[in-house]
Design a protein around this motif. Structure first.
Motif, PDB file in Angstrom:
ATOM      1  N   ILE A  42      59.335  38.453  33.103  1.00  0.00           N
ATOM      2  CA  ILE A  42      58.324  38.206  34.135  1.00  0.00           C
ATOM      3  C   ILE A  42      57.097  39.089  33.886  1.00  0.00           C
ATOM      4  N   VAL A  43      55.930  38.474  33.856  1.00  0.00           N
ATOM      5  CA  VAL A  43      54.681  39.212  33.745  1.00  0.00           C
ATOM      6  C   VAL A  43      53.906  38.975  35.041  1.00  0.00           C
ATOM      7  N   GLU A  44      53.837  39.990  35.906  1.00  0.00           N
ATOM      8  CA  GLU A  44      53.110  39.859  37.166  1.00  0.00           C
ATOM      9  C   GLU A  44      51.626  40.125  36.904  1.00  0.00           C
ATOM     10  N   ILE A  45      50.861  39.047  36.792  1.00  0.00           N
ATOM     11  CA  ILE A  45      49.452  39.165  36.414  1.00  0.00           C
ATOM     12  C   ILE A  45      48.687  40.083  37.358  1.00  0.00           C
ATOM     13  N   ARG A  46      48.937  39.966  38.655  1.00  0.00           N
ATOM     14  CA  ARG A  46      48.171  40.745  39.640  1.00  0.00           C
ATOM     15  C   ARG A  46      48.520  42.233  39.608  1.00  0.00           C
ATOM     16  N   LYS A  47      49.583  42.584  38.902  1.00  0.00           N
ATOM     17  CA  LYS A  47      49.987  43.990  38.819  1.00  0.00           C
ATOM     18  C   LYS A  47      49.689  44.608  37.459  1.00  0.00           C
ATOM     19  N   LEU A  48      49.091  43.851  36.568  1.00  0.00           N
ATOM     20  CA  LEU A  48      48.784  44.395  35.248  1.00  0.00           C
ATOM     21  C   LEU A  48      47.788  45.543  35.378  1.00  0.00           C
ATOM     22  N   GLU A  49      48.129  46.686  34.844  1.00  0.00           N
ATOM     23  CA  GLU A  49      47.254  47.854  34.930  1.00  0.00           C
ATOM     24  C   GLU A  49      46.309  47.955  33.732  1.00  0.00           C
ATOM     25  N   ASP A  50      46.726  47.420  32.591  1.00  0.00           N
ATOM     26  CA  ASP A  50      45.909  47.504  31.389  1.00  0.00           C
ATOM     27  C   ASP A  50      45.825  46.135  30.725  1.00  0.00           C
ATOM     28  N   THR A  51      44.697  45.471  30.918  1.00  0.00           N
ATOM     29  CA  THR A  51      44.507  44.155  30.296  1.00  0.00           C
ATOM     30  C   THR A  51      43.754  44.258  28.972  1.00  0.00           C
ATOM     31  N   SER A  52      43.469  45.479  28.536  1.00  0.00           N
ATOM     32  CA  SER A  52      42.744  45.655  27.279  1.00  0.00           C
ATOM     33  C   SER A  52      43.585  45.264  26.067  1.00  0.00           C
ATOM     34  N   VAL A  53      44.887  45.043  26.270  1.00  0.00           N
ATOM     35  CA  VAL A  53      45.748  44.620  25.163  1.00  0.00           C
ATOM     36  C   VAL A  53      45.442  43.172  24.769  1.00  0.00           C
ATOM     37  N   PHE A  54      44.720  42.457  25.621  1.00  0.00           N
ATOM     38  CA  PHE A  54      44.343  41.075  25.313  1.00  0.00           C
ATOM     39  C   PHE A  54      42.938  41.059  24.730  1.00  0.00           C
ATOM     40  N   LYS A  55      42.753  40.344  23.639  1.00  0.00           N
ATOM     41  CA  LYS A  55      41.493  40.382  22.902  1.00  0.00           C
ATOM     42  C   LYS A  55      40.648  39.119  23.059  1.00  0.00           C
ATOM     43  N   THR A  56      41.168  38.101  23.716  1.00  0.00           N
ATOM     44  CA  THR A  56      40.408  36.885  23.984  1.00  0.00           C
ATOM     45  C   THR A  56      40.064  36.839  25.468  1.00  0.00           C
ATOM     46  N   ASP A  57      39.540  35.710  25.935  1.00  0.00           N
ATOM     47  CA  ASP A  57      39.218  35.608  27.368  1.00  0.00           C
ATOM     48  C   ASP A  57      40.460  35.475  28.244  1.00  0.00           C
ATOM     49  N   VAL A  58      41.637  35.597  27.650  1.00  0.00           N
ATOM     50  CA  VAL A  58      42.856  35.759  28.457  1.00  0.00           C
ATOM     51  C   VAL A  58      42.687  36.982  29.358  1.00  0.00           C
ATOM     52  N   ARG A  59      42.068  38.027  28.817  1.00  0.00           N
ATOM     53  CA  ARG A  59      41.833  39.238  29.614  1.00  0.00           C
ATOM     54  C   ARG A  59      40.967  38.950  30.830  1.00  0.00           C
ATOM     55  N   GLN A  60      39.857  38.229  30.639  1.00  0.00           N
ATOM     56  CA  GLN A  60      38.966  37.950  31.764  1.00  0.00           C
ATOM     57  C   GLN A  60      39.624  37.052  32.810  1.00  0.00           C
ATOM     58  N   VAL A  61      40.420  36.097  32.360  1.00  0.00           N
ATOM     59  CA  VAL A  61      41.122  35.224  33.309  1.00  0.00           C
ATOM     60  C   VAL A  61      42.142  36.038  34.107  1.00  0.00           C
ATOM     61  N   PHE A  62      42.903  36.891  33.430  1.00  0.00           N
ATOM     62  CA  PHE A  62      43.877  37.733  34.116  1.00  0.00           C
ATOM     63  C   PHE A  62      43.172  38.680  35.093  1.00  0.00           C
ATOM     64  N   ASP A  63      42.049  39.279  34.656  1.00  0.00           N
ATOM     65  CA  ASP A  63      41.313  40.188  35.536  1.00  0.00           C
ATOM     66  C   ASP A  63      40.791  39.462  36.770  1.00  0.00           C
ATOM     67  N   PHE A  64      40.323  38.236  36.577  1.00  0.00           N
ATOM     68  CA  PHE A  64      39.804  37.453  37.699  1.00  0.00           C
ATOM     69  C   PHE A  64      40.918  37.172  38.702  1.00  0.00           C
ATOM     70  N   ILE A  65      42.091  36.811  38.207  1.00  0.00           N
ATOM     71  CA  ILE A  65      43.224  36.544  39.092  1.00  0.00           C
ATOM     72  C   ILE A  65      43.620  37.817  39.838  1.00  0.00           C
ATOM     73  N   ARG A  66      43.590  38.957  39.143  1.00  0.00           N
ATOM     74  CA  ARG A  66      43.968  40.230  39.778  1.00  0.00           C
ATOM     75  C   ARG A  66      43.050  40.576  40.948  1.00  0.00           C
ATOM     76  N   CYS A  67      41.778  40.173  40.831  1.00  0.00           N
ATOM     77  CA  CYS A  67      40.797  40.514  41.874  1.00  0.00           C
ATOM     78  C   CYS A  67      40.525  39.352  42.825  1.00  0.00           C
ATOM     79  N   SER A  68      41.273  38.282  42.704  1.00  0.00           N
ATOM     80  CA  SER A  68      40.915  37.022  43.360  1.00  0.00           C
ATOM     81  C   SER A  68      40.910  37.049  44.882  1.00  0.00           C
ATOM     82  N   ASN A  69      41.564  38.016  45.491  1.00  0.00           N
ATOM     83  CA  ASN A  69      41.605  38.063  46.958  1.00  0.00           C
ATOM     84  C   ASN A  69      40.505  38.928  47.565  1.00  0.00           C
ATOM     85  N   ASP A  70      39.638  39.449  46.716  1.00  0.00           N
ATOM     86  CA  ASP A  70      38.589  40.351  47.189  1.00  0.00           C
ATOM     87  C   ASP A  70      37.252  39.921  46.600  1.00  0.00           C
TER      88      ASP A  70
END
Length: 284
Positions: free
Chosen positions: A178-206
């Protein structure tokens, strides 16, 4: 279902798929390249048999690739999960078992075709002593707003009440990834726009956190359309989906401009409503 389709389209890009594998499965090391991926059929044998009789009630595996690692391969699936599934170890176990069974089936056909030099057991079961299967693994991208409280292994689903510890140790477990996207602390391990999509989801409620995110990363000024389509499905700013056509340009979307203007419009509407209420109450 719509979100599953969005994720499948987003991850149909092999560079992103490889990025997820590297980020989650290889601690960010750039082990897998897009050239190492081969697309595979996502429907299990069991699903294919009953899909037409129960159309719409069966969840088909989202994404599946055969991935080269040197001279070897692994079968790697990626699943999108938004709602809590308390039986998910069983579903994922069936996916992985099917991946193994498909490989074994090909070996059996080969063994039946070339029968020379086989031992009785090899001939009977269609599997030689030297035969090996490629390992299979599934990553579950959980995007739900609540923390994952479902089972993380088959053991979490089993009732071991009064079962002797010695016997319990003989019961095979099956863990899930299980990878809880909203709890990811370090998205820098992703080098494509997967990082930006994950970051957007993490902040999506604010809204304000989203605004700060898109203003500090130039990617959001020229966001790929399929990435935009996945990301906005998880935000409370529903107007973003409706406003897409106004900020679209040659296959990309200016998320930064869209979000900023929508937030500013919301503030303006709030100020207008406040002034109107003030006039009605005789304050202004």
């Amino acid at each position: 279902m719509v979100k599953d389709v969005g994720w499948k389209g987003f991850l149909s890009d092999d560079e992103r798929y490889a990025d997820v594998i590297n980020g989650i499965g290889c601690n960010g090391e750039q082990v897998v390249k897009k050239e190492d991926l081969q697309d595979l059929d996502t429907q299990t044998g069991f699903l294919r048999k009953i899909l037409h009789s129960r159309k719409g009630s069966i969840k088909i595996r989202d994404c599946l690739r055969k991935v080269a690692f040197g001279t070897n391969f692994a079968i790697i699936g990626i699943e999108n999960q938004e709602t809590m599934d308390y039986s998910i170890p069983l579903r994922n176990m069936s996916y992985d078992v099917d991946a193994y069974e498909k490989q074994a089936s090909k070996i059996r056909k080969e063994v039946r075709k070339f029968q020379k030099g086989l031992s009785p057991g090899e001939y009977l079961y269609g599997f030689r002593k030297s035969d090996r299967l490629f390992p299979a693994v599934t990553f579950i991208l959980y995007s739900g707003t609540k923390s994952w409280e479902g089972p993380k292994s088959l053991y979490d689903m089993l009732d071991f009440t009064d079962i002797p510890e010695e016997l319990k140790q003989l019961v095979s477990d099956y863990k899930i990834n299980i990878v809880e996207i909203r709890k990811l602390e370090d998205t820098s391990v992703f080098k494509t726009d997967v990082r930006q999509v994950f970051d957007f989801i993490r902040c999506s409620n604010d809204k304000h956190a989203l605004k700060q995110l898109v203003e500090t990363d130039d990617y959001y000024k020229n966001m790929e359309e399929d990435a935009f389509d996945v990301a906005v499905q998880y935000t409370n700013v529903t107007e973003l989906i409706e406003a897409k056509e106004y900020y679209e340009k040659e296959g990309s979307v200016d998320m930064c401009k869209a979000l900023t203007e929508l937030i500013e419009d919301g503030k303006q509407e709030g100020r207008e409503e406040g002034r109107e209420e003030g006039r009605e109450e005789g304050i202004l």
